[in-house]
Design a protein around this motif. Structure first.
Motif, PDB file in Angstrom:
ATOM      1  N   THR A  86     -48.681  20.238  22.351  1.00  0.00           N
ATOM      2  CA  THR A  86     -47.591  20.576  21.572  1.00  0.00           C
ATOM      3  C   THR A  86     -47.246  19.705  20.583  1.00  0.00           C
ATOM      4  OG1 THR A  86     -46.762  21.891  23.578  1.00  0.00           O
ATOM      5  CG2 THR A  86     -45.118  21.665  21.743  1.00  0.00           C
ATOM      6  N   ALA A 119     -49.848  19.974  17.772  1.00  0.00           N
ATOM      7  CA  ALA A 119     -49.678  21.108  17.082  1.00  0.00           C
ATOM      8  C   ALA A 119     -48.514  21.055  16.107  1.00  0.00           C
ATOM      9  CB  ALA A 119     -49.366  22.320  17.946  1.00  0.00           C
ATOM     10  N   VAL A 149     -50.483  30.555  25.121  1.00  0.00           N
ATOM     11  CA  VAL A 149     -49.752  30.295  23.747  1.00  0.00           C
ATOM     12  C   VAL A 149     -48.740  29.104  24.215  1.00  0.00           C
ATOM     13  CG1 VAL A 149     -50.001  32.537  22.881  1.00  0.00           C
ATOM     14  CG2 VAL A 149     -47.848  31.850  24.327  1.00  0.00           C
ATOM     15  N   SER A 191     -48.882  25.968  24.180  1.00  0.00           N
ATOM     16  CA  SER A 191     -48.970  24.659  23.438  1.00  0.00           C
ATOM     17  C   SER A 191     -48.686  25.197  21.643  1.00  0.00           C
ATOM     18  CB  SER A 191     -50.287  24.061  23.530  1.00  0.00           C
ATOM     19  OG  SER A 191     -51.233  24.612  23.114  1.00  0.00           O
ATOM     20  N   LEU A 192     -48.646  26.585  21.630  1.00  0.00           N
ATOM     21  CA  LEU A 192     -48.795  27.191  20.195  1.00  0.00           C
ATOM     22  C   LEU A 192     -47.485  27.635  19.754  1.00  0.00           C
ATOM     23  CD1 LEU A 192     -52.193  29.031  20.693  1.00  0.00           C
ATOM     24  CD2 LEU A 192     -51.789  26.831  19.538  1.00  0.00           C
ATOM     25  N   LYS A 242     -51.785  32.906   9.402  1.00  0.00           N
ATOM     26  CA  LYS A 242     -50.617  32.488   9.546  1.00  0.00           C
ATOM     27  C   LYS A 242     -49.645  33.058   8.989  1.00  0.00           C
ATOM     28  CE  LYS A 242     -51.552  29.215  12.614  1.00  0.00           C
ATOM     29  NZ  LYS A 242     -51.232  29.350  14.170  1.00  0.00           N
ATOM     30  N   HIS A 262     -53.326  34.230  14.513  1.00  0.00           N
ATOM     31  CA  HIS A 262     -53.728  33.101  15.061  1.00  0.00           C
ATOM     32  C   HIS A 262     -55.230  32.887  14.988  1.00  0.00           C
ATOM     33  CE1 HIS A 262     -54.597  29.657  17.836  1.00  0.00           C
ATOM     34  NE2 HIS A 262     -55.249  30.515  18.586  1.00  0.00           N
ATOM     35  N   ARG A 280     -58.544  30.231  15.460  1.00  0.00           N
ATOM     36  CA  ARG A 280     -59.306  29.053  16.075  1.00  0.00           C
ATOM     37  C   ARG A 280     -60.958  29.078  16.158  1.00  0.00           C
ATOM     38  NH1 ARG A 280     -57.289  28.097  22.484  1.00  0.00           N
ATOM     39  NH2 ARG A 280     -57.862  25.745  22.656  1.00  0.00           N
TER      40      ARG A 280
END
Length: 777
Positions: A268, A271, A427, A429-430, A484, A489, A491
């Motif tokens: 986190t 991020a 999600v 840590s997002l 974004k 999202h 990755r």
């Protein structure tokens, strides 16, 4: 003569009597064979509280509690002493006042020299303090045992010196899964993974604890059911008073959740740092893009004007085309910067991505070449999403080209569309990705792949692994910013030598998908409407005025929002307000446009900007009903957008015939509002006339005296002398003057007025003004 032995015995008895009579720490007394008190000493008075005359003759059971008397403990003690000669015991005894104390009692059977039994001697000592200490120790041990047994968050157990389990608490059972009867006697190495056990970790832990007194570590451990957990382990050596090792105390805590939380915190924080970095760079790029786009707009506009002027000069046209191409590259770079900074003006619509991806199949095959095999996989029941399809097409094309570059020898590119659920665990840590339903677009190549350090920086702007001159490093960062801004999202999954997968997740939409719009190319058309250009950059302003004038439009200008409202309030009819979004001043462009439409409800509004900030874009989306032409734009872009916003077909301009052009009129404009006066003068010039302005009747009279005018165009309400009085006086001196009253009210003059005049009600159209002036001739 007395026997010496008798003398010695008598002396001994006397000593005992003296000791008994003088000691106060012990109650020393004699009992008859049936247990009655025969003698009493000072210790008895102190300990029991009875005087000798109060207790001698009474039965010894009086010293026992009621419960012990009921159990005949006093008789049992005497019988034991009679049989064994001596009996020791401890127990509760009762004082005269009824209070109890803990007594240590020694009862000795007494025999005469001839062997006859004559009674008992008892020595009683008050050991209540010792008893309390003992009870405290017992209670402490009991509580400690309960504490250890009651702990469920920690596994607490003992090991023998060679590592075998000797006891087991409830926490150990909960964490490791074994009941005490299953594990006591087993070696503690069974809690380790086979790899760690084979590596000697259990024995090293015991050796360290034995050598240093303490061992602490974290590692993987195995439960009874075979599952693995992460454990924090402490082993303490236990030694007796002589220092001999008698075993180990072992405490194990399951820290799997803590370890996961720590890892999540690290992710986190990483991020958050990445998001803050991206946000900071985004703000910087947004500001730079705005100024850069203004510069590009001046360049492009003037280059296209030069193209129009020198279209028959091949050498000049070739160089102008090269310059325009460079401007286009600069515009693309600025657009990519805005995309990365999440500051594009998106127009999202509800679509089903399957049709869009299949529609790009031919384009992708041409862009990738024959050595790249393209495969598209679409899952059944694909959900809809809401996205700007034009921008998504650009992102997909850029990602496909990146994939092609990673497969120089050829390979396979797989496009995958499927429904996806991002759950809370994914999600966690997002911080900017909500859990929920998404549509996943995956782009997978069989190329060289990325090492971890490259993956970490893949989305950073201007980062590229390509040789200098072969890439800007904005492809992936543009995709990142767009996704974004679209609420999604993105990755990357990659392994060196095994290719790369980029997955884009776009939020699901429950709306109905729109049919794809077929784009048609139409001819560039101009028009005859009036356009008010509001632009604070004077070079940009001059360029766009020239471009619109070449397209046939009547163009007015304003340097800021306040001037624009003044022009519109002057009564001039404006068909289109063409305004920059970002301008200095307290009044922002969107508010100016709102007020402008209130003044002229039929007027259309077209915004332009190189960077919209949050003025007309909210939540990454262009506000409903807002039209935007992004800088830098071409002459064709401008022409098509203006016709689109006006909502009517343009007309080709008639060929100009200088001989058919009527002579210009000389018009004196009298208006106390400076901005309105200047805009009317500019409109007159655009209509082909000459114009001069005056703020009041005094200035008008001075100009009339110094210059010749054909028309006096005046507001009715002027400071000082009214417009009507000014007209009367002026036409007396200059009878040829034609008077045009421009007012927001009806103008009524007595008949006959004595001069030629017409009234023009504000707001008026440029065509109305032109018609009246033609009639004035």
């Amino acid at each position: 003569m007395q026997d010496p032995g008798d003398c010695s015995k008598g002396l001994h008895d006397e000593w005992l009597r003296i000791w008994a009579d003088t000691t106060s720490d012990h109650s020393v007394y004699a009992l008859t064979p049936d247990g009655h008190v025969r003698s009493w000493n000072p210790g008895g008075v102190k300990i029991y509280g009875y005087r000798g005359d109060e207790i001698v003759g009474r039965h010894c059971s009086v010293f026992f509690t009621a419960q012990d008397r009921a159990r005949h403990l006093h008789d049992d003690a005497l019988l034991a002493a009679r049989g064994d000669g001596r009996h020791e015991s401890e127990g509760w005894r009762v004082r005269k006042d009824g209070s109890v104390f803990w007594a240590s009692v020694v009862t000795t059977a007494l025999f005469h020299a001839n062997g006859d039994f004559i009674g008992f001697a008892e020595i009683v000592r008050d050991v209540s303090d010792k008893r309390r200490t003992h009870d405290a120790v017992i209670e402490s041990e009991r509580r400690f045992r309960l504490l250890v047994e009651g702990v469920t968050d920690y596994s607490i157990f003992m090991l023998s010196p060679d590592g075998y389990v000797t006891n087991w608490n409830h926490g150990a059972r909960r964490i490791k899964g074994y009941a005490a009867e299953e594990i006591i006697g087993s070696h503690f190495s069974r809690f380790y993974t086979p790899e760690d056990a084979a590596a000697g970790l259990p024995q090293r832990g015991l050796e360290t604890a034995a050598r240093e007194g303490h061992f602490e570590s974290e590692g993987r451990r195995v439960r009874k059911d075979g599952t693995i957990f992460w454990a924090h382990v402490i082993i303490d050596a236990i030694r007796d008073e002589t220092g001999t090792l008698i075993g180990f105390a072992k405490i194990t805590r399951d820290v799997t959740e803590k370890r996961e939380a720590d890892e999540l915190l690290k992710q986190t924080q990483a991020a958050l740092f990445q998001a803050q970095k991206m946000e900071a760079i985004g703000k910087l790029t947004g500001g730079v893009a705005h100024d850069f786009n203004n510069v590009l707009q001046v360049l492009r506009g003037n280059l296209e004007l030069l193209q129009n002027r020198h279209r028959h000069d091949g050498w000049s046209m070739e160089r102008l085309a090269s310059a325009i191409d460079a401007v286009d590259r600069g515009g693309k770079l600025a657009s990519q910067l805005l995309a990365f900074g999440r500051r594009q003006a998106l127009r999202p619509v509800v679509v089903n991505l399957a049709a869009m991806v299949r529609g790009m199949d031919d384009l992708l095959r041409r862009a990738l070449g024959e050595t790249i095999e393209v495969e598209t996989v679409v899952a059944g029941g694909l959900w809809n999403t809401c996205v700007d399809t034009h921008q998504l097409e650009n992102v997909l094309l850029n990602l496909a080209i990146n994939a092609r570059d990673a497969m120089p020898g050829g390979g396979r590119l797989t496009l995958e569309l499927a429904n996806a659920m991002l759950d809370d665990r994914y999600v966690r840590s997002l911080s900017d990705v909500p859990a929920g339903q998404y549509v996943m677009l995956g782009i997978t190549d069989t190329g060289t792949g990325m090492p971890p350090d490259v993956m970490e920086r893949a989305f950073d702007p201007f980062f590229t692994t390509k040789p200098e001159g072969e890439g800007t490093g904005l492809g992936l960062s543009t995709a990142y910013g767009f996704v974004k801004q679209s609420g999604g999202h993105i990755r990357i999954y990659s392994e060196v030598g095994h290719g790369t997968t980029v997955r884009i997740y776009l939020p699901r939409s429950t709306g109905d998908a729109l049919e794809p719009v077929v784009r048609r190319i139409s001819a560039v058309m101009g028009g005859r409407e009036t356009v008010l250009v509001v632009e604070d950059d004077l070079k940009v302003q001059a360029t766009v005025i020239d471009m619109l004038t070449e397209l046939g439009y009547t163009v007015l200008k304003a340097d800021n929002a306040e001037q624009a409202l003044a022009v519109l309030g002057s009564g001039v009819q404006v068909d289109l307000l063409f305004t920059d979004v970002v301008m200095p001043g307290a009044l922002r462009s969107p508010e100016m446009a709102r007020r402008a439409v209130q003044l002229l409800p039929q007027m259309k509004v077209l915004f332009t900007s190189g960077y919209t900030q949050n003025a007309i874009v909210h939540g990454g989306r262009l506000d409903d009903g807002v039209e935007l032409l992004s800088k830098p734009y071409s002459r064709e872009d401008l022409a098509r957008k203006v016709r689109h916003v006006l909502g009517t077909e343009g007309e080709p301009l008639p060929a100009s015939d200088p001989s058919a052009t009527p002579p210009a009129l000389r018009v004196l404009v009298v208006e106390d509002d400076r901005t309105s006066r200047e805009s009317v003068c500019e409109l007159l010039v655009m209509l082909g006339h000459q114009a001069a302005g005056a703020a009041n009747a005094t200035e008008a009279e001075a100009l009339l005296a110094s210059q010749t005018f054909d028309v006096l165009m005046t507001d009715v309400n002027l400071p000082g002398l009214s417009g009507i009085e000014l007209a009367r006086q002026a036409t007396v001196q200059y009878p040829h003057l034609f008077v045009l009253f421009a007012s927001g009210d009806n103008v009524a003059l007595p008949e006959p007025a004595g001069f030629r005049w017409r009234a023009l009600r504000k707001p008026y159209a440029s065509a109305e003004l032109a018609a009246i002036l033609r009639g004035s001739r």
